[in-house]
Design a protein around this motif. Structure first.
Motif, PDB file in Angstrom:
ATOM      1  N   LYS A 130       0.804  -1.234   0.000  1.00  0.00           N
ATOM      2  CA  LYS A 130       0.000   0.000   0.000  1.00  0.00           C
ATOM      3  C   LYS A 130       0.834   1.279   0.000  1.00  0.00           C
ATOM      4  CE  LYS A 130      -3.798  -2.286   2.423  1.00  0.00           C
ATOM      5  NZ  LYS A 130      -4.606  -2.355   3.664  1.00  0.00           N
ATOM      6  N   LEU A 139       3.368   2.015   1.565  1.00  0.00           N
ATOM      7  CA  LEU A 139       3.949   2.378   2.858  1.00  0.00           C
ATOM      8  C   LEU A 139       5.470   2.348   2.780  1.00  0.00           C
ATOM      9  CD1 LEU A 139       1.604   0.268   5.168  1.00  0.00           C
ATOM     10  CD2 LEU A 139       1.576   2.757   4.911  1.00  0.00           C
ATOM     11  N   ASP A 168       3.540   3.694   8.278  1.00  0.00           N
ATOM     12  CA  ASP A 168       2.782   4.816   7.712  1.00  0.00           C
ATOM     13  C   ASP A 168       3.378   6.095   8.278  1.00  0.00           C
ATOM     14  OD1 ASP A 168       1.009   6.823   7.008  1.00  0.00           O
ATOM     15  OD2 ASP A 168      -0.769   5.569   7.281  1.00  0.00           O
ATOM     16  N   ASN A 181       2.603   9.081   7.939  1.00  0.00           N
ATOM     17  CA  ASN A 181       1.655  10.167   8.199  1.00  0.00           C
ATOM     18  C   ASN A 181       0.688   9.879   9.337  1.00  0.00           C
ATOM     19  OD1 ASN A 181       2.640  11.665   5.914  1.00  0.00           O
ATOM     20  ND2 ASN A 181       1.555  10.188   4.621  1.00  0.00           N
ATOM     21  N   GLU A 182       0.685   8.640   9.838  1.00  0.00           N
ATOM     22  CA  GLU A 182      -0.263   8.294  10.897  1.00  0.00           C
ATOM     23  C   GLU A 182       0.331   8.591  12.265  1.00  0.00           C
ATOM     24  OE1 GLU A 182      -2.792   4.530  12.724  1.00  0.00           O
ATOM     25  OE2 GLU A 182      -2.105   4.424  10.641  1.00  0.00           O
ATOM     26  N   LYS A 240       2.677  -0.603  10.814  1.00  0.00           N
ATOM     27  CA  LYS A 240       1.454  -1.270  10.358  1.00  0.00           C
ATOM     28  C   LYS A 240       1.633  -2.784  10.231  1.00  0.00           C
ATOM     29  CE  LYS A 240      -1.614   1.011   9.493  1.00  0.00           C
ATOM     30  NZ  LYS A 240      -2.634   1.618  10.391  1.00  0.00           N
TER      31      LYS A 240
END
Length: 496
Positions: free
Chosen positions: A55, A57, A431, A433-434, A462
């Motif tokens: 994804k 990442l 991630d 940005n999380e 993740k």
């Protein structure tokens, strides 16, 4: 024309972070027999038995947490399960643990010939990540056992706790021979440290092929300074909590110990020295001065995520008691500057799970002197360094060097530390940005609290893969423990 081989698994769409490359490339990762076997854009999903979508990442090499203490405060076989679950959720795929004879750990003295097989038996089948051990020669007989530990069990790194001879794990003590479980006529002192170094110098001479991966780690604090200052500070009502504990184990004690250890390394020609968990400006400056004084000694400098994220004003006071202590903010900022100057070689957790019931005194829970030393934090190592480092402009590849490549090279884990053909398929998807707020209740650790409680970190783990096996995904540790004991130095094997 030969048929395209079938891969065990393909992890697609990963923004690959490598320790020696500035560029972050979007790639697919083909895995065969637990190794990275193919790394390229757009690998056909038809060539893999399983396909996992990364994804887009960030993909870091699995983290090598080079400083942990599994089994110090609870039985090793139980601690291994819970604390390496915590490691997996933080992207750690290799756990290097310090262990010794004496009180805590197995609560036994005697020979490592008897002690270490028991450690390995308690470890087997209980680690969710790959693991190995650093060993501390406590009794004089242990120095004679260094060759056996290396040749039979692949232990290539050893440790000295410099303050143990005259000061307790948690504070003042006049019972150190009982604590260390050594004969009353034995001394755990500078002479013993010298003889350990001479033992390692002999081992390097006998095994020149492994010379670069045989090393000695030191916890640098001087007992006499700690004893004197603890008595002074305990009688000073103006200091409390972490301020008091830092003053009782002052930074110049670290600096002095580093100078003594470095001179002994020079005297004994003990070539590879690791200066552990440097907590202060004075400690770091001493370490850099010794590097200049003795350029032929191959020094490495370590800091912990705790000393980079916490200071003496952290609200979680008792929970943050550790040796050496959490320091004032000026020391924290100096350590960060050393990180950016590439004067720090690796960052670790120094994870030592100490449950809340053990950590605090039941009668006086806010008394820093009665609290136990040490806390867990392996689950926050990558996110903590990523979050605070990124704010300060730290590059992703520098993070990969500090958390994976550098410790794997030093400690002989030659199949770990990079995302490259032939390396173990240890991978952590992040991630960037999380953000999340640290909450001990969400950790797999048995500890039940954390001094990082309430911190907002950016860069969430993740998924974690160990040798191609998905062991953590979206908040859940998966499967049963598949961690392997790693004999060192390992060998990188690239099939053609």
């Amino acid at each position: 024309m030969s048929e395209t081989p079938v891969l065990d698994q393909i992890i697609k769409n990963v923004r690959v972070v490598r320790p020696h490359q500035d560029a972050i490339e979007l790639l697919d990762l083909g895995i065969q027999d637990g190794k990275f076997a193919q790394i390229a854009p757009n690998i056909s999903p038809d060539t893999g038995k399983k396909v996992f979508d990364g994804k887009n990442l960030l993909g870091f090499p699995g983290v090598v947490d080079a400083h942990m203490h599994v089994g110090i405060y609870q039985p090793l076989n139980k601690d291994a399960v819970t604390e390496t679950k915590a490691a997996a959720m933080g992207g750690v795929t290799t756990s290097l643990n310090y262990i010794r004879t004496g009180q805590y750990y197995l609560n036994k003295g005697g020979s490592y010939c008897d002690f270490f097989p028991e450690v390995l038996a308690l470890s087997a089948g209980n680690f969710f990540v790959d693991y190995s051990y650093h060993i501390a020669p406590i009794a004089s007989q242990h120095i004679d056992e260094i060759p056996l530990l290396f040749e039979e069990y692949g232990v290539s790194s050893f440790k000295i706790f410099m303050f143990y001879g005259g000061y307790g794990l948690h504070g003042l003590s006049d019972q150190q021979n009982l604590f260390l479980m050594i004969n009353k006529e034995e001394r755990y002192d500078f002479a013993h440290f010298e003889f350990i170094m001479r033992g390692l110098t002999r081992l390097m001479a006998e095994h020149p092929e492994a010379r670069d991966t045989i090393s000695l780690s030191l916890h640098c604090e001087v007992a006499e300074i700690l004893n004197a200052y603890t008595k002074i500070v305990e009688n000073d009502s103006s200091l409390s909590g972490l301020h008091a504990y830092s003053a009782a184990r002052p930074p110049h004690s670290e600096g002095l110990a580093i100078c003594i250890a470095s001179y002994l390394a020079n005297e004994t020609n003990c070539a590879n020295i690791n200066l552990l968990h440097l907590s202060s400006r004075k400690a770091m400056e001493a370490a850099l001065t010794m590097q200049t004084a003795f350029p032929h000694i191959n020094f490495r400098r370590e800091v912990t995520v705790g000393h980079l994220l916490l200071d003496v004003d952290t609200p979680n006071t008792i929970w943050a008691k550790v040796n050496p202590p959490i320091r004032p903010r000026a020391d924290v900022e100096y350590l960060w500057q050393a990180v950016f100057n590439h004067q720090v070689d690796w960052i670790v957790s120094d994870h030592a799970c100490c449950s809340a019931e053990q950590k605090r005194s039941a009668k006086d829970p806010n008394n820093i002197w009665l609290a136990k030393s040490g806390f867990g934090g392996t689950e926050y190592l990558l996110s903590g360094v990523f979050s605070e480092g990124s704010k300060r402009g730290m590059s992703y590849n520098h993070i990969a060097k500090l958390l994976s490549w550098n410790p794997s090279r030093r400690f002989g884990l030659l199949e770990k530390g990079d995302i490259a053909i032939g390396y173990d398929a240890d991978l952590v998807l992040v991630d960037p940005n999380e953000s999340f707020v640290v909450c001990a209740a969400e950790s797999e650790s048995h500890q039940g609290y954390t001094p990082f409680e309430g911190m907002e970190l950016t860069g969430r783990v993740k998924s974690t893969f160990l040798r191609g096996n998905l062991i953590y995904n979206n908040g859940e540790v998966l499967g049963s423990p598949i961690g392997r004991y790693l004999k060192r130095p390992s060998r990188i094997r690239i099939s053609t």
